[in-house]
Design an enzyme around this catalytic site. Sequence first.
Site, mmCIF file in Angstrom:
data_model
loop_
_atom_site.group_PDB
_atom_site.id
_atom_site.type_symbol
_atom_site.label_atom_id
_atom_site.label_comp_id
_atom_site.label_asym_id
_atom_site.label_seq_id
_atom_site.Cartn_x
_atom_site.Cartn_y
_atom_site.Cartn_z
ATOM 1 N N GLU A 163 73.491 59.217 41.238
ATOM 2 C CA GLU A 163 72.159 59.034 40.658
ATOM 3 C C GLU A 163 72.227 59.214 39.135
ATOM 4 O O GLU A 163 71.747 60.210 38.578
ATOM 5 C CB GLU A 163 71.206 60.062 41.301
ATOM 6 N N SER A 173 66.806 57.533 44.539
ATOM 7 C CA SER A 173 65.635 58.269 45.019
ATOM 8 C C SER A 173 64.680 58.610 43.886
ATOM 9 O O SER A 173 63.530 58.957 44.149
ATOM 10 C CB SER A 173 66.034 59.525 45.783
ATOM 11 N N GLU A 212 51.941 55.272 87.004
ATOM 12 C CA GLU A 212 50.818 55.801 87.790
ATOM 13 C C GLU A 212 50.435 54.847 88.924
ATOM 14 O O GLU A 212 50.116 55.271 90.027
ATOM 15 C CB GLU A 212 49.620 56.055 86.872
ATOM 16 N N ASP A 230 83.949 51.695 47.037
ATOM 17 C CA ASP A 230 83.830 52.946 46.266
ATOM 18 C C ASP A 230 84.853 52.906 45.135
ATOM 19 O O ASP A 230 85.534 51.896 44.947
ATOM 20 C CB ASP A 230 84.012 54.169 47.184
ATOM 21 N N LYS A 272 75.003 53.523 37.491
ATOM 22 C CA LYS A 272 74.295 52.427 38.170
ATOM 23 C C LYS A 272 74.428 51.139 37.346
ATOM 24 O O LYS A 272 74.618 50.055 37.903
ATOM 25 C CB LYS A 272 72.813 52.789 38.352
ATOM 26 N N MET A 295 74.993 58.521 51.670
ATOM 27 C CA MET A 295 74.035 57.466 52.011
ATOM 28 C C MET A 295 74.733 56.145 52.316
ATOM 29 O O MET A 295 74.416 55.471 53.289
ATOM 30 C CB MET A 295 73.026 57.264 50.866
ATOM 31 N N VAL A 346 75.412 54.564 44.611
ATOM 32 C CA VAL A 346 76.393 55.364 43.862
ATOM 33 C C VAL A 346 75.659 56.564 43.262
ATOM 34 O O VAL A 346 74.476 56.788 43.550
ATOM 35 C CB VAL A 346 77.095 54.520 42.766
ATOM 36 N N GLU A 360 52.340 59.434 77.629
ATOM 37 C CA GLU A 360 51.045 59.455 76.944
ATOM 38 C C GLU A 360 50.874 60.589 75.938
ATOM 39 O O GLU A 360 50.207 60.428 74.906
ATOM 40 C CB GLU A 360 49.893 59.525 77.964
ATOM 41 N N ALA A 370 49.229 51.461 79.394
ATOM 42 C CA ALA A 370 47.950 50.896 78.970
ATOM 43 C C ALA A 370 48.113 50.210 77.625
ATOM 44 O O ALA A 370 48.982 50.577 76.837
ATOM 45 C CB ALA A 370 46.914 52.001 78.859
HETATM 46 P P1 NAD Z 1 77.092 60.825 47.147
HETATM 47 O O1 NAD Z 1 77.510 61.616 45.964
HETATM 48 O O2 NAD Z 1 77.324 61.371 48.499
HETATM 49 O O3 NAD Z 1 77.781 59.394 47.106
HETATM 50 C C1 NAD Z 1 77.912 58.619 45.974
HETATM 51 C C2 NAD Z 1 79.148 57.763 46.139
HETATM 52 O O4 NAD Z 1 79.179 56.848 45.065
HETATM 53 C C3 NAD Z 1 80.430 58.558 46.107
HETATM 54 O O5 NAD Z 1 81.225 58.231 47.228
HETATM 55 C C4 NAD Z 1 81.085 58.125 44.818
HETATM 56 O O6 NAD Z 1 82.504 58.128 44.882
HETATM 57 C C5 NAD Z 1 80.536 56.731 44.652
HETATM 58 N N1 NAD Z 1 80.576 56.279 43.289
HETATM 59 C C6 NAD Z 1 80.252 56.939 42.163
HETATM 60 N N2 NAD Z 1 80.455 56.184 41.097
HETATM 61 C C7 NAD Z 1 80.937 54.998 41.524
HETATM 62 C C8 NAD Z 1 81.344 53.820 40.898
HETATM 63 N N3 NAD Z 1 81.341 53.683 39.574
HETATM 64 N N4 NAD Z 1 81.779 52.794 41.666
HETATM 65 C C9 NAD Z 1 81.810 52.914 42.992
HETATM 66 N N5 NAD Z 1 81.435 54.028 43.642
HETATM 67 C C10 NAD Z 1 81.009 55.055 42.912
HETATM 68 O O7 NAD Z 1 75.565 60.508 46.906
HETATM 69 P P2 NAD Z 1 74.462 60.078 47.969
HETATM 70 O O8 NAD Z 1 73.753 61.293 48.439
HETATM 71 O O9 NAD Z 1 75.048 59.148 48.942
HETATM 72 O O10 NAD Z 1 73.428 59.316 47.051
HETATM 73 C C11 NAD Z 1 73.664 58.019 46.588
HETATM 74 C C12 NAD Z 1 72.380 57.402 46.066
HETATM 75 O O11 NAD Z 1 71.412 57.445 47.102
HETATM 76 C C13 NAD Z 1 71.767 58.124 44.896
HETATM 77 O O12 NAD Z 1 71.174 57.180 44.058
HETATM 78 C C14 NAD Z 1 70.732 59.010 45.526
HETATM 79 O O13 NAD Z 1 69.676 59.303 44.646
HETATM 80 C C15 NAD Z 1 70.258 58.117 46.632
HETATM 81 N N6 NAD Z 1 69.632 58.805 47.787
HETATM 82 C C16 NAD Z 1 70.160 59.956 48.280
HETATM 83 C C17 NAD Z 1 69.553 60.571 49.360
HETATM 84 C C18 NAD Z 1 70.123 61.819 49.949
HETATM 85 O O14 NAD Z 1 69.446 62.445 50.781
HETATM 86 N N7 NAD Z 1 71.305 62.209 49.598
HETATM 87 C C19 NAD Z 1 68.424 59.987 49.938
HETATM 88 C C20 NAD Z 1 67.916 58.784 49.436
HETATM 89 C C21 NAD Z 1 68.536 58.205 48.348
#
Ligand code: NAD
Length: 738
Positions: free
Chosen positions: A417, A444, A130, A358, A422, A339, A415, A152, A66
């Site tokens: 947090e 995040s 149906e 990486d 960053k 991620m 990378v 449904e 539907a």
């Molecule tokens: P993670 O620690 O699993 O991965 C981070 C990766 O970044 C690692 O492989 C590390 O070697 C690499 N890294 C670090 N410094 C670096 C650099 N200078 N150059 C290149 N690579 C580098 O972390 P994650 O859980 O994948 O989280 C990554 C980002 O995603 C963070 O900002 C986190 O806040 C965000 N995030 C995480 C989640 C989650 O559930 N884990 C969800 C949403 C967003």
Amino acid sequence: MTDTIRYETDADGIALLTIDLPGASMNVFNEQLIKDLDTCVDKILADDAVKGAVITSGKSTFLAGADLNMLGSQSGKGATLEEKFAGAFALNKLFRKMETGGKAPKVLAIEGTKPFAAAINGLALGGGLELVLACHYRVVADDPRIQLGLPESQVGLLPGGGGTQRLPRLIGIQAAAQAITTGKPFNPMTAAGLGIVNEVAPLADVVTKAKEWVKKTSSAIAPWDKKGFKYPGGAGAMNPAAVQTFIGANAMAQKQTQHNYPAIEAVLSCLYEGGIVDFDTAIRIESKYFLKLLSGPVAGNMIRSLFINKQAVEKGSLRPKGFERKTVKRLGMLGAGLMGAGVAYVSAKAGMDVVLLDRDAAAAEKGKDYSRKLVETGVSRSKVTKEKGEALLSRIHTTSDYADLKDCDLIIEAVFEADEVKRDVTQKTEAVIGKDVVFASNTSTLPITGLAKNFTRPHQFIGIHFFSPVDKMPLVEIIMGEKTDDETLALALDYVSQIKKTPIVVNDSRGFYTSRCFGTYVSEGYAMVQEGVKPALIENVGKMSGMPVGPLAVGDEVAIDLGYKIGIATKKALGDKYVASPADAFAEKMVVELERFGRKNGKGAYVYPEDGSKKHLWPELSDHFPVAANQPSVDEVQSRLLVRQAVECARCFEEGVLIDASSGDIGAIFGWGFAPWTGGPFSFIDTYGVAKFVAEADRLAQAYGPRFTPPKLLRDMAAKGETFYGKGDTRGRLTKAA
Ligand code: NAD
């Protein structure tokens, strides 16, 4: 010939009805098609020159059910109950006329009627199946991708065109209960095995085969209209097998739905009641339950959020106008951790080349291993061919050299947090990429506006926030920094559309929308433990509210120490404006004193046995957080958990973090599993009644603290009698920032 059905007759006197909705990519039951089918059925029954009919589709799908837009807007307000019932019964009445030729049961049992056969050339879902079931004979194309199902209940409804009566009479109550309550479709071979279809044939032959059957059938009758019909496996209040089935099905359904989904109860009622009455009474019972569901709030809210609005954002309703649609061909993925590895996989799967960077080659390769594993599993389960899997992997190029990012047309950063990490990767990337390439962060918690300062083109800096695990979670939260421009947003949305995810767009804020509001669910659970509420009560009520898991369980998954760290950062950033909660003391004790971080160190509010056996609540929790003598009621705990989240969502709305109510609802359901039966927090507030909600939030604030205080916006809305969704309005109220 009608607007939606081509009507042709052949030399054998067989009418071929080809359903083909003009200007639509799929056939769906709308008012016009129902009317046209009725006209065609009358014509066939009245015309002595017509021997019988075959129904097929002029599109690659047969009929997808539907039109939920039609159902969603059918308020039926002002109509009498009889008129509303007549509306709900319309499809049943039409199908039954087709099936019986309009004959009384006794006459039909002797004479039979003109045969109708279905030539199923594509998916037949909901009303589509149906219609098929109401035909006397069914031929389906031998394509395993074809789905035949009654989904449904997934939007709070039940199959209201005889599905709850014909399917159990064909395949038995147990199998039908399973199919209708889960909505899981059958493929043609399974359907044939179960007896749902009579014949499987090559696509090109389905109409011919159906015609052959009509040609040799002078009169037809459905099995349930024959004298002495019996359900396969039995039915009725006195049949031991059927009674056993219902005992099990009820218990299982309630365990899974926690009484939050009236559709599931209604389906089981239809199956039970339908099994003890004649067919014509049974379809009236079905229509009665259908109308009840359609008039209740759950179906309306679920249809709006889970279907209409989800589809709208997926089709680009949030995309700013005036920018040419772009395709990301080469994605630069910074960080190959949890991620980054997931984003690389979904992007390569969507056909993009991905440069996965990486700190060193080994770390990047480790990220690619994630895709290798998924591909391997996919191939072993025949979900993807070996060639396609290999092609996907060949699109992921691992590196630690920034120069390899040169030709990327979008960069996503995931990378660590940490501000300085960053900043470093952002600057190194900007030095090598093109001058108008968009840079996105998957942070995040760090505000996008702040991170954009690391980039010389802040208008081309945006947040693309994924959820873990990326390949499974459907939502992507796009965050606009203060300076992000619309063209950048358009590209981010184009990318999300390429990877087939559901986007919402929000404005920058601490924790954005999803993390900020989701956190309140976990914190409220912690606050209650700190106050002495029994952990098992909290966890069970969390699930009873419709949340996927309890707050302590999910807190363990995301890590208690992470929440604690975010809490400290938030306190620092907000200063005097920080609203304290008993949750702070809980997290501090768990992390600093007890070193219980959650699943990640095997110790949280739960215990994770090393032998892999089932986790359970940590028995010593009550030594550290003594249980109070007086425990709150289930309703009180439920109110705290749901109202606390909804108050935070309303604050996001008031602050302009959200753009509209529908994004808030979609984001909540698909981002952190906010009870889907509510249709999301804004639908929840509307259904609760804004004024009543404000009164309840005030009461909770009085009892437990100012974190419950409703925002002014809600008080104003209550005073003016306003709601987030007006009548017939699906997008919902827009914020001032929209
Ligand atoms: P993670 O620690 O699993 O991965 C981070 C990766 O970044 C690692 O492989 C590390 O070697 C690499 N890294 C670090 N410094 C670096 C650099 N200078 N150059 C290149 N690579 C580098 O972390 P994650 O859980 O994948 O989280 C990554 C980002 O995603 C963070 O900002 C986190 O806040 C965000 N995030 C995480 C989640 C989650 O559930 N884990 C969800 C949403 C967003």
